[in-house]
Design a protein around this motif. Sequence first.
Motif, PDB file in Angstrom:
ATOM      1  N   HIS A  17       0.965  -1.330   0.124  1.00 27.24           N
ATOM      2  CA  HIS A  17       0.062  -0.161   0.220  1.00 27.24           C
ATOM      3  C   HIS A  17       0.818   1.185   0.111  1.00 27.24           C
ATOM      4  N   LYS A  20       2.429   1.674  -3.329  1.00 25.81           N
ATOM      5  CA  LYS A  20       1.269   2.212  -4.357  1.00 25.81           C
ATOM      6  C   LYS A  20       1.235   3.491  -4.380  1.00 25.81           C
ATOM      7  N   ARG A  21       0.979   4.113  -3.046  1.00 28.11           N
ATOM      8  CA  ARG A  21       0.758   5.536  -2.914  1.00 28.11           C
ATOM      9  C   ARG A  21       1.761   6.339  -3.194  1.00 28.11           C
ATOM     10  N   ASP A  24       1.826   6.407  -7.109  1.00 25.61           N
ATOM     11  CA  ASP A  24       0.788   7.372  -7.600  1.00 25.61           C
ATOM     12  C   ASP A  24       1.304   8.760  -7.284  1.00 25.61           C
ATOM     13  N   GLU A  25       1.784   9.113  -6.450  1.00 26.05           N
ATOM     14  CA  GLU A  25       2.343  10.574  -6.116  1.00 26.05           C
ATOM     15  C   GLU A  25       3.722  10.813  -6.958  1.00 26.05           C
ATOM     16  N   TYR A  54       3.872   0.139 -12.661  1.00 27.12           N
ATOM     17  CA  TYR A  54       4.324   1.575 -12.704  1.00 27.12           C
ATOM     18  C   TYR A  54       5.938   1.476 -13.272  1.00 27.12           C
TER      19      TYR A  54
END
Length: 326
Positions: A17, A20-21, A24-25, A54
Amino acid sequence: MVSHIFVTGCAGFIGFHLSKRLLDEGVHVLGIDNINNYYDMSLKNDRLNILTKYRNFCFIRGSIENLELLESLFDQYDINIVVNLAAQAGVRYSLENPHAYIQSNLVGFANILDCCKKHQIKHLIYASSSSVYGDNKQIPFSVGDRVDHPISLYAATKKANELMAYTYSHLYNLPTTGLRLFTVYGPWGRPDMAAFKFANAILRQQPIEVYNHGNMKRDFTYIDDVIESIFRLIQKDPPTESFAFYKIYNIGNHQPVQLNYFIQVLEEQLGKKAVVKLLPLQPGDVLETYADIEELVNDINFKPKTPIEEGISKFVSWFKQYNKTP
């Protein structure tokens, strides 16, 4: 050279998690995980399959116990922040396989500390645990409480991590922040933890083992609240006030929930009643956990707040979808 945040245990529940955060940033993440078989490896690989999509993610399969591998990564990549989430988890499993905890949680963490020191890392953030409080009688648990009496080997290794980090902070001015995490749950959670284990059994109409007749309280903390807290700590300046390069935070929901109520909410969300097998308190278990989070809230201007009803609803939605359950 592109700067990376190094996340260990990136295929684990919290590591996934957080990675992924960060991705995403737009952050470049270097992740390492040994994909061990402590629980279903397919769950770890499914998490990893999401991360590898990613372009700003680089994955290394390996163990933090491998010092030679770690040193090569620190040499090869421009790492400025390390978030160490790799560890052998689980209180009860530490009674069965203590050596796994010594290797991952002590040897591995010593390797991380030494590489951070050599490469003058800006900030080391690492997972500790609410388990360090042992059978603490003072409620809520404060980071200022004495934690000298762990009641499981898992807890002892996490307390040892805090002591090791303090020593490196003191000797080498290495900024370190320890996270005492309180019963984290949510989508992509571990199969050995209550939410996943109970949901799986309830849907299959198999008995769930409820220790101490369900008369325990846990400060259940939803995963998104944990990740937001860690993300803000990454953005925040590391601890460097005068000689204090060392910090500890509780990350909890500050609202203990009775285990029996936790099961009731799961039943309501799943639409099925649990078959309950009542058992006595297990060795290594505590009756209540309750986080004092005042210092965390003051320092990052964020308070974990997801109520158990909302968190369980989101977990069950993911659980049914992941397991293709109607």
